[in-house]
Design a protein around this motif. Structure first.
Motif, PDB file in Angstrom:
ATOM      1  N   PRO A 202     -11.999  -7.613  23.799  1.00 21.73           N
ATOM      2  CA  PRO A 202     -11.955  -8.974  23.266  1.00 21.73           C
ATOM      3  C   PRO A 202     -11.087  -9.933  24.075  1.00 21.73           C
ATOM      4  O   PRO A 202     -11.216 -11.131  23.948  1.00 21.73           O
ATOM      5  N   GLN A 203     -10.212  -9.424  24.933  1.00 19.95           N
ATOM      6  CA  GLN A 203      -9.405 -10.299  25.765  1.00 19.95           C
ATOM      7  C   GLN A 203      -9.599  -9.985  27.247  1.00 19.95           C
ATOM      8  O   GLN A 203      -8.780 -10.339  28.071  1.00 19.95           O
ATOM      9  N   GLY A 204     -10.689  -9.329  27.550  1.00 23.38           N
ATOM     10  CA  GLY A 204     -10.962  -8.958  28.935  1.00 23.38           C
ATOM     11  C   GLY A 204     -11.417 -10.142  29.764  1.00 23.38           C
ATOM     12  O   GLY A 204     -11.729 -11.218  29.247  1.00 23.38           O
ATOM     13  N   TYR A 205     -11.481  -9.931  31.068  1.00 17.65           N
ATOM     14  CA  TYR A 205     -11.911 -10.974  31.985  1.00 17.65           C
ATOM     15  C   TYR A 205     -13.363 -11.350  31.692  1.00 17.65           C
ATOM     16  O   TYR A 205     -14.218 -10.494  31.580  1.00 17.65           O
ATOM     17  N   GLY A 206     -13.616 -12.637  31.567  1.00 15.89           N
ATOM     18  CA  GLY A 206     -14.980 -13.120  31.349  1.00 15.89           C
ATOM     19  C   GLY A 206     -15.446 -13.022  29.917  1.00 15.89           C
ATOM     20  O   GLY A 206     -16.649 -13.062  29.668  1.00 15.89           O
ATOM     21  N   ILE A 207     -14.554 -12.903  28.942  1.00 21.68           N
ATOM     22  CA  ILE A 207     -14.964 -12.759  27.543  1.00 21.68           C
ATOM     23  C   ILE A 207     -15.757 -13.981  27.083  1.00 21.68           C
ATOM     24  O   ILE A 207     -16.712 -13.843  26.321  1.00 21.68           O
ATOM     25  N   ASP A 208     -15.407 -15.165  27.585  1.00 24.91           N
ATOM     26  CA  ASP A 208     -16.138 -16.369  27.194  1.00 24.91           C
ATOM     27  C   ASP A 208     -17.598 -16.283  27.629  1.00 24.91           C
ATOM     28  O   ASP A 208     -18.509 -16.613  26.878  1.00 24.91           O
ATOM     29  N   LYS A 209     -17.843 -15.822  28.839  1.00 26.08           N
ATOM     30  CA  LYS A 209     -19.215 -15.651  29.325  1.00 26.08           C
ATOM     31  C   LYS A 209     -19.935 -14.547  28.551  1.00 26.08           C
ATOM     32  O   LYS A 209     -21.108 -14.667  28.222  1.00 26.08           O
ATOM     33  N   TYR A 210     -19.242 -13.464  28.269  1.00 24.24           N
ATOM     34  CA  TYR A 210     -19.842 -12.344  27.551  1.00 24.24           C
ATOM     35  C   TYR A 210     -20.310 -12.778  26.162  1.00 24.24           C
ATOM     36  O   TYR A 210     -21.401 -12.442  25.726  1.00 24.24           O
ATOM     37  N   LYS A 211     -19.478 -13.567  25.476  1.00 25.09           N
ATOM     38  CA  LYS A 211     -19.826 -14.039  24.127  1.00 25.09           C
ATOM     39  C   LYS A 211     -21.054 -14.957  24.149  1.00 25.09           C
ATOM     40  O   LYS A 211     -21.798 -15.012  23.179  1.00 25.09           O
ATOM     41  N   ARG A 212     -21.241 -15.672  25.264  1.00 22.50           N
ATOM     42  CA  ARG A 212     -22.388 -16.576  25.374  1.00 22.50           C
ATOM     43  C   ARG A 212     -23.594 -15.888  26.011  1.00 22.50           C
ATOM     44  O   ARG A 212     -24.611 -16.530  26.254  1.00 22.50           O
ATOM     45  N   GLY A 213     -23.484 -14.611  26.321  1.00 24.75           N
ATOM     46  CA  GLY A 213     -24.600 -13.868  26.908  1.00 24.75           C
ATOM     47  C   GLY A 213     -24.853 -14.201  28.362  1.00 24.75           C
ATOM     48  O   GLY A 213     -25.942 -13.964  28.871  1.00 24.75           O
TER      49      GLY A 213
ATOM     50  N   ASN B  40     -12.002  -2.732  35.449  1.00 22.90           N
ATOM     51  CA  ASN B  40     -11.472  -2.026  34.278  1.00 22.90           C
ATOM     52  C   ASN B  40     -11.110  -2.979  33.148  1.00 22.90           C
ATOM     53  O   ASN B  40     -11.150  -2.599  31.980  1.00 22.90           O
ATOM     54  N   LEU B  41     -10.723  -4.193  33.505  1.00 26.09           N
ATOM     55  CA  LEU B  41     -10.279  -5.158  32.501  1.00 26.09           C
ATOM     56  C   LEU B  41     -11.320  -6.224  32.211  1.00 26.09           C
ATOM     57  O   LEU B  41     -11.023  -7.240  31.590  1.00 26.09           O
ATOM     58  N   ALA B  42     -12.547  -5.987  32.620  1.00 28.11           N
ATOM     59  CA  ALA B  42     -13.620  -6.941  32.354  1.00 28.11           C
ATOM     60  C   ALA B  42     -14.089  -6.810  30.912  1.00 28.11           C
ATOM     61  O   ALA B  42     -14.100  -5.718  30.337  1.00 28.11           O
ATOM     62  N   ALA B  43     -14.487  -7.927  30.325  1.00 27.94           N
ATOM     63  CA  ALA B  43     -14.937  -7.928  28.942  1.00 27.94           C
ATOM     64  C   ALA B  43     -16.330  -7.316  28.808  1.00 27.94           C
ATOM     65  O   ALA B  43     -16.631  -6.651  27.812  1.00 27.94           O
ATOM     66  N   ASP B  44     -17.178  -7.525  29.789  1.00 24.31           N
ATOM     67  CA  ASP B  44     -18.563  -7.086  29.700  1.00 24.31           C
ATOM     68  C   ASP B  44     -18.668  -5.570  29.895  1.00 24.31           C
ATOM     69  O   ASP B  44     -18.295  -5.049  30.940  1.00 24.31           O
ATOM     70  N   PRO B  45     -19.185  -4.838  28.898  1.00 21.91           N
ATOM     71  CA  PRO B  45     -19.283  -3.377  29.032  1.00 21.91           C
ATOM     72  C   PRO B  45     -20.214  -2.935  30.154  1.00 21.91           C
ATOM     73  O   PRO B  45     -20.140  -1.795  30.602  1.00 21.91           O
ATOM     74  N   ALA B  46     -21.066  -3.846  30.638  1.00 21.46           N
ATOM     75  CA  ALA B  46     -21.958  -3.485  31.744  1.00 21.46           C
ATOM     76  C   ALA B  46     -21.183  -3.235  33.033  1.00 21.46           C
ATOM     77  O   ALA B  46     -21.611  -2.453  33.872  1.00 21.46           O
ATOM     78  N   ILE B  47     -20.046  -3.909  33.205  1.00 23.60           N
ATOM     79  CA  ILE B  47     -19.256  -3.686  34.426  1.00 23.60           C
ATOM     80  C   ILE B  47     -17.930  -3.011  34.131  1.00 23.60           C
ATOM     81  O   ILE B  47     -17.259  -2.541  35.030  1.00 23.60           O
ATOM     82  N   ASN B  48     -17.563  -2.937  32.878  1.00 20.77           N
ATOM     83  CA  ASN B  48     -16.303  -2.314  32.494  1.00 20.77           C
ATOM     84  C   ASN B  48     -16.445  -0.804  32.590  1.00 20.77           C
ATOM     85  O   ASN B  48     -17.386  -0.226  32.073  1.00 20.77           O
ATOM     86  N   SER B  49     -15.498  -0.155  33.233  1.00 19.69           N
ATOM     87  CA  SER B  49     -15.604   1.293  33.452  1.00 19.69           C
ATOM     88  C   SER B  49     -15.547   2.090  32.157  1.00 19.69           C
ATOM     89  O   SER B  49     -16.010   3.213  32.100  1.00 19.69           O
TER      90      SER B  49
END
Length: 163
Positions: free
Chosen positions: A33-44, A18-27
């Motif tokens: 913008p402050q979700g888990y893994g935002i750094d990875k999400y921004k870098r694709g 629920n708190l993941a940054a990536d919308p692919a796994i976020n419910s």
């Protein structure tokens, strides 16, 4: 919010998702913008795996609950001082009556006020509590990996972390 959803009984993996940054796994399907893994999400890059989401959620919720407890302790400390003063004022009147008259009721009241003051101020020694297993034996403690936790959640009727 993190501690609230844990207190509501939501499992760690669901919280992590629920708190993941990536919308692919976020419910919610939203890039937080402050979700888990935002750094990875921004870098694709790939989002954090389930194990990492579990770690992040557990650490985050534990921190939030500690902060909440600290705030509650601070509030209790603010209330403790005037309560101790009230008990002290009550005690003096009851103590005088107990000394003058020696009546059991006044003595009992004085003792009860002393007991309450001692608990309020933390003067009582802690009570030792021991846990024991069957027939007074040792308590068996087990650890479980992610797969075992998911299996137990599924057996208990949970969704296994699907958000």
């Amino acid at each position: 919010m993190r501690s609230t959803i844990k207190l509501a009984g939501v499992d760690w993996l669901t919280i992590g998702r629920n708190l993941a940054a990536d919308p692919a796994i976020n419910s919610d399907g939203i890039a937080y913008p402050q979700g888990y893994g935002i750094d990875k999400y921004k870098r694709g890059q790939e989002p954090p795996g389930d194990k990492r989401l579990l770690e992040l959620a557990c650490k985050d919720v534990s921190k939030a609950l500690t902060e909440r407890t600290t705030a509650l302790d601070d509030s209790a400390d603010e209330l403790r001082h005037p309560m101790a003063e009230r008990l002290e004022r009550l005690f003096f009147g009851v103590y005088r009556a107990a000394i003058r008259n020696g009546g059991y009721q006044a003595v009992d009241r004085a003792v009860r006020i002393i007991e309450r003051s001692s608990r309020l101020l933390g003067l009582d020694r802690p009570v030792r509590t021991e846990l024991s297993g069957p027939d007074g034996g040792a308590v068996q403690v087990e650890t479980a990996g992610l797969e075992e936790l998911e299996r137990l959640i599924h057996l208990a009727g949970g969704e296994g972390g699907k958000g």
